[in-house]
Design a protein around this motif. Structure first.
Motif, short mmCIF file in Angstrom:
data_model
loop_
_atom_site.label_atom_id
_atom_site.label_comp_id
_atom_site.label_asym_id
_atom_site.label_seq_id
_atom_site.Cartn_x
_atom_site.Cartn_y
_atom_site.Cartn_z
N VAL A 1 -10.68 12.21 4.12
CA VAL A 1 -9.39 11.89 3.25
C VAL A 1 -9.30 10.46 2.72
O VAL A 1 -8.56 10.24 1.70
CB VAL A 1 -8.25 12.31 4.31
CG1 VAL A 1 -7.74 11.09 5.16
CG2 VAL A 1 -6.97 12.66 3.41
N SER A 2 -9.99 9.40 3.32
CA SER A 2 -10.13 8.28 2.60
C SER A 2 -10.51 7.95 1.36
O SER A 2 -11.44 8.54 0.79
CB SER A 2 -11.18 7.49 3.73
OG SER A 2 -10.74 6.02 2.96
N GLY A 3 -9.63 7.45 0.39
CA GLY A 3 -9.95 7.46 -0.94
C GLY A 3 -9.70 8.80 -1.64
O GLY A 3 -9.77 8.64 -2.90
N ASN A 4 -9.00 9.96 -1.03
CA ASN A 4 -8.84 11.01 -1.37
C ASN A 4 -7.54 11.34 -1.28
O ASN A 4 -6.71 10.39 -0.90
CB ASN A 4 -9.73 12.05 -1.07
CG ASN A 4 -11.09 12.02 -1.58
OD1 ASN A 4 -11.47 12.12 -3.09
ND2 ASN A 4 -12.10 11.98 -0.67
N ILE A 5 -6.93 12.59 -1.69
CA ILE A 5 -5.51 12.99 -1.59
C ILE A 5 -5.67 14.04 -0.41
O ILE A 5 -6.05 15.12 -0.42
CB ILE A 5 -5.30 13.64 -2.84
CG1 ILE A 5 -4.92 12.53 -3.92
CG2 ILE A 5 -3.71 14.15 -2.68
CD1 ILE A 5 -4.97 12.97 -5.26
N GLY B 1 -1.69 7.85 5.46
CA GLY B 1 -1.85 6.44 4.95
C GLY B 1 -2.65 5.49 5.78
O GLY B 1 -3.61 4.82 5.22
N ARG B 2 -2.61 6.00 7.11
CA ARG B 2 -3.57 5.14 8.14
C ARG B 2 -4.96 5.53 7.86
O ARG B 2 -5.97 4.60 8.18
CB ARG B 2 -2.90 5.56 9.37
CG ARG B 2 -1.59 4.70 9.82
CD ARG B 2 -1.06 5.14 11.34
NE ARG B 2 0.14 4.47 11.24
CZ ARG B 2 1.00 5.36 12.24
NH1 ARG B 2 0.74 6.18 13.00
NH2 ARG B 2 2.37 4.69 12.47
N LYS B 3 -5.12 6.77 7.46
CA LYS B 3 -6.52 7.20 7.58
C LYS B 3 -7.29 6.85 6.06
O LYS B 3 -8.09 7.00 5.65
CB LYS B 3 -6.51 8.70 7.58
CG LYS B 3 -7.98 9.34 7.83
CD LYS B 3 -8.19 9.14 9.38
CE LYS B 3 -9.34 9.67 9.91
NZ LYS B 3 -9.56 9.62 11.15
N GLY B 4 -6.28 6.15 5.07
CA GLY B 4 -6.76 5.80 3.91
C GLY B 4 -6.56 6.67 2.61
O GLY B 4 -7.41 6.18 1.48
N LEU C 1 -4.94 8.11 -0.69
CA LEU C 1 -4.50 7.47 -1.74
C LEU C 1 -3.03 8.13 -2.21
O LEU C 1 -1.89 7.48 -2.56
CB LEU C 1 -5.39 7.80 -3.09
CG LEU C 1 -6.76 7.39 -3.04
CD1 LEU C 1 -7.39 7.58 -4.36
CD2 LEU C 1 -6.64 5.79 -3.03
N ALA C 2 -2.72 9.19 -1.77
CA ALA C 2 -1.59 10.18 -1.94
C ALA C 2 -1.57 11.30 -0.71
O ALA C 2 -2.69 11.63 -0.42
CB ALA C 2 -1.37 10.43 -3.28
N ALA C 3 -0.52 12.07 -0.53
CA ALA C 3 -0.32 13.30 0.25
C ALA C 3 0.36 14.26 -0.45
O ALA C 3 1.20 13.67 -1.31
CB ALA C 3 0.29 12.81 1.45
N ILE C 4 -0.03 15.51 -0.12
CA ILE C 4 0.81 16.52 -0.68
C ILE C 4 1.12 17.64 0.31
O ILE C 4 0.21 17.94 1.24
CB ILE C 4 0.04 17.48 -1.83
CG1 ILE C 4 -0.31 16.54 -2.97
CG2 ILE C 4 0.61 18.55 -2.38
CD1 ILE C 4 -1.27 17.15 -3.85
N VAL C 5 2.60 17.64 0.60
CA VAL C 5 2.80 18.71 1.45
C VAL C 5 3.12 20.03 0.99
O VAL C 5 3.88 20.13 0.38
CB VAL C 5 4.06 18.03 2.35
CG1 VAL C 5 4.44 19.01 3.65
CG2 VAL C 5 3.61 16.77 3.03
N ALA D 1 -7.57 16.06 -8.16
CA ALA D 1 -6.07 15.89 -8.50
C ALA D 1 -5.82 14.59 -8.98
O ALA D 1 -6.38 13.66 -8.33
CB ALA D 1 -5.26 16.13 -7.38
N ILE D 2 -4.81 14.47 -9.93
CA ILE D 2 -4.15 13.09 -10.04
C ILE D 2 -3.02 13.12 -9.83
O ILE D 2 -1.92 13.76 -10.14
CB ILE D 2 -4.48 12.91 -11.83
CG1 ILE D 2 -5.81 13.21 -12.06
CG2 ILE D 2 -3.92 11.52 -12.17
CD1 ILE D 2 -6.08 13.02 -13.64
N ALA D 3 -2.49 12.06 -8.91
CA ALA D 3 -1.32 11.70 -8.76
C ALA D 3 -0.76 10.54 -9.15
O ALA D 3 -1.29 9.57 -9.28
CB ALA D 3 -1.10 12.03 -7.03
N TYR D 4 0.74 10.73 -9.64
CA TYR D 4 1.23 9.47 -10.07
C TYR D 4 2.84 9.40 -9.51
O TYR D 4 3.56 10.44 -10.02
CB TYR D 4 1.10 9.43 -11.62
CG TYR D 4 2.08 8.39 -12.35
CD1 TYR D 4 1.87 7.15 -12.16
CD2 TYR D 4 3.12 8.91 -13.26
CE1 TYR D 4 2.66 6.20 -12.72
CE2 TYR D 4 3.87 7.90 -13.89
CZ TYR D 4 3.93 6.76 -13.69
OH TYR D 4 4.70 5.76 -14.25
#
Length: 511
Positions: free
Chosen positions: A169-173, A191-194, A196-200, A245-248
């Motif tokens: 998950v580090s550097g990914n979503i 976030g702690r795992k690094g 870039l973003a999260a989707i629930v 994916a691209i998150a903004y």
């Protein structure tokens, strides 16, 4: 409980004075007191008869003028916390109570509040924009407020444990299922795992309108996604296929100082207080004349007319700040109460959205089985009043969506009424209440059009009379109403029983 005369309300008052906020003048009020110089014990019928639609609408027009004070900063009328519109609202409430003389003591409770604003957002999954994607409330921005790109990484279970998140998950979503624990917890773990973003994503087809709650330095930019949009993604991930994916998100989260206003009768038993509240703030997006200007003004009008009577039990009115940011003011108030002061509150009544245009007469379905003892008795008072008036009513979940939540969690019986928000009105409800099936109860809920034209005056008068009835009933006598006799242990047990099925804390989901 600590109260401050503090600079926050002083700023509100001075700001309002400089901007000449209109108040209901004494010439517009019925004469206070009793013809013979003595006041009778409060009587429900007599108090209800003093409720006037004309006076409520006068207040509504003034509230909208106050909301216009927010235009300079937000480019439209608003009473969101921190805005000139909210400061003006605080001034209006405070000055209105002060005009009532020594019938009430008035206090302002200053507290730090978190406010968030999302300026722009987009989520692209694969080669398409995820239309159901919504940024979580109080989400931070993506890094440098720029788009971030990565693969979607499936998170095991509901992502409630750090071990659920793989190193990849580090550097990914992070792609996390909704449920069990709070959205904020999921965002923190990612976030702690690094990530870039999260989707629930939802376990149902519906979209997820949620909040991360109390900010954490480990929170990352987080979206909610409908189960419908998540389904094809899950199918691909299950087959081992890569999904990018691209998150903004361009957003900010700030801490400000705001104020609860509390007014309590100087007469009546101070060890047995009847408490009721409404929230003084709106969302950023609009002036909030129904949500919750209607409840705010109903309380002001009932407080004004109550001065014509004596009370046996003290009555405590509250106007909460920061409700729209996650019940901040009411939570702070209850958390500040020593156990001795907590026990003095015999019940809390919540009055949020009293005048929705496509209304239903809604009663929170609060039972003693799941809530502090006395909640069901309050519910039954509302039922009996509607039945006596020949009016239909319906039950709605007691699910944490308004300011009663902090009280229930801390062992104080509670309940309330409403007229509906973004829920869809059914054909059966049209038969019961009129209106339009298939539309929201309030088509302007959390929008710019929640102005004076968004009020159903008939519903507003009816519910303000019911508020008056609830105050008069319990201010006169609490005979037969369950006693407060909670130990710390039972407070905790009540909280745990209530929390099990609660997915909301305010207007947005938090689990």
């Amino acid at each position: 409980m600590v109260f401050f005369s503090g600079f926050a309300l002083c700023a509100a008052l001075s700001s309002a004075a400089a901007l000449q906020i209109p108040l209901l003048s004494s010439s517009n009020q019925a004469a206070l007191g009793h013809p013979h110089g003595t006041k009778p014990l409060v009587n429900s019928t007599e108090l209800q008869e003093l409720i006037s639609g004309d006076r409520l609408m006068m207040r509504a027009k003034k509230m909208y003028e106050i909301a216009k004070l927010g235009e300079e900063e937000h480019n439209h009328p608003t009473r969101v916390i921190g805005s000139a519109g909210h400061l003006g609202t605080l001034s209006y409430i405070y000055e209105t109570i002060l005009e009532l003389g020594d019938y009430y003591t008035i206090s302002n409770q200053s507290f730090p509040a978190i406010t968030g604003h999302i300026y722009e957002s987009r989520l692209v999954i694969g080669d398409g924009v995820a239309k159901s994607a919504m940024p979580m409330g109080l989400t931070p921005a993506t890094k440098d407020k720029e788009p971030v790109h990565g693969d979607l990484v499936f998170v095991e279970n509901e992502g409630c444990q750090a071990s659920d998140y793989p190193d990849s998950v580090s550097g990914n979503i992070a792609f996390v299922k909704r449920g069990v624990c709070s959205f904020g917890t999921k965002s923190e773990h990612a976030g702690r795992k690094g990530a870039l973003a999260a989707i629930v994503y939802n376990y149902e087809k519906d979209a997820v309108s949620g909040t991360l709650g109390t900010p954490s330095p480990d929170h990352i930019a987080t979206f909610g996604l409908s189960g419908e949009d998540a389904e094809p993604v899950l199918e691909k991930l299950d087959k081992g296929k890569r999904v990018d994916a691209i998150a903004y998100i361009d957003a900010e989260v700030n801490q400000i100082l705001t104020v609860n206003i509390i007014a309590q009768t100087t007469q009546g038993d101070p060890d047995n207080c009847v408490m009721l509240g409404a929230h003084s703030d709106s969302v950023t997006e609009g002036p909030g004349i129904n949500d919750d200007g209607s409840g705010t003004m109903s309380l002001l009008e009932v407080a004004t007319q109550l001065t014509k009577f004596n009370v046996s039990n003290c009555v405590r009115f509250a106007w909460w700040a920061g409700e729209e940011e996650g019940l901040l003011g009411s939570d702070y108030y209850v958390a500040s109460l020593p156990e001795k002061e907590n026990k003095k509150i015999r019940l809390f009544m919540d009055y949020d959205m009293m005048a929705s245009p496509n209304f239903a007469y809604q009663i929170y379905n609060a039972t003693n089985a799941l809530n502090p003892n006395g909640s069901e008795e309050l519910r039954d008072l509302y039922i009996k009043w509607y039945e006596n008036e020949g009016l239909n009513y319906t039950f709605i979940p007691f699910d944490g969506r308004s300011d009663y939540d902090g009280f229930i969690r801390n062992g104080i019986p509670g309940g309330g009424i409403a007229t509906g928000a973004e829920g869809i009105k059914s054909e059966k409800e049209v038969e019961m209440f009129g209106g339009k099936a298939g539309d929201w109860y309030d088509p302007c809920y959390h929008q710019l059009c929640d102005d004076v034209s968004n009020l159903n005056v008939t519903a507003w008068i009816v519910n303000t009379k019911l508020i008056a009835h609830s105050v008069a009933t319990y201010a006169r006598s609490l005979k037969g109403f369950p006693e407060r006799n909670l130990t710390a242990a039972s407070l905790s047990a009540t909280s745990n029983a209530y929390n099990e099925d609660i997915k909301y804390h305010g207007a947005k989901l938090f689990i």
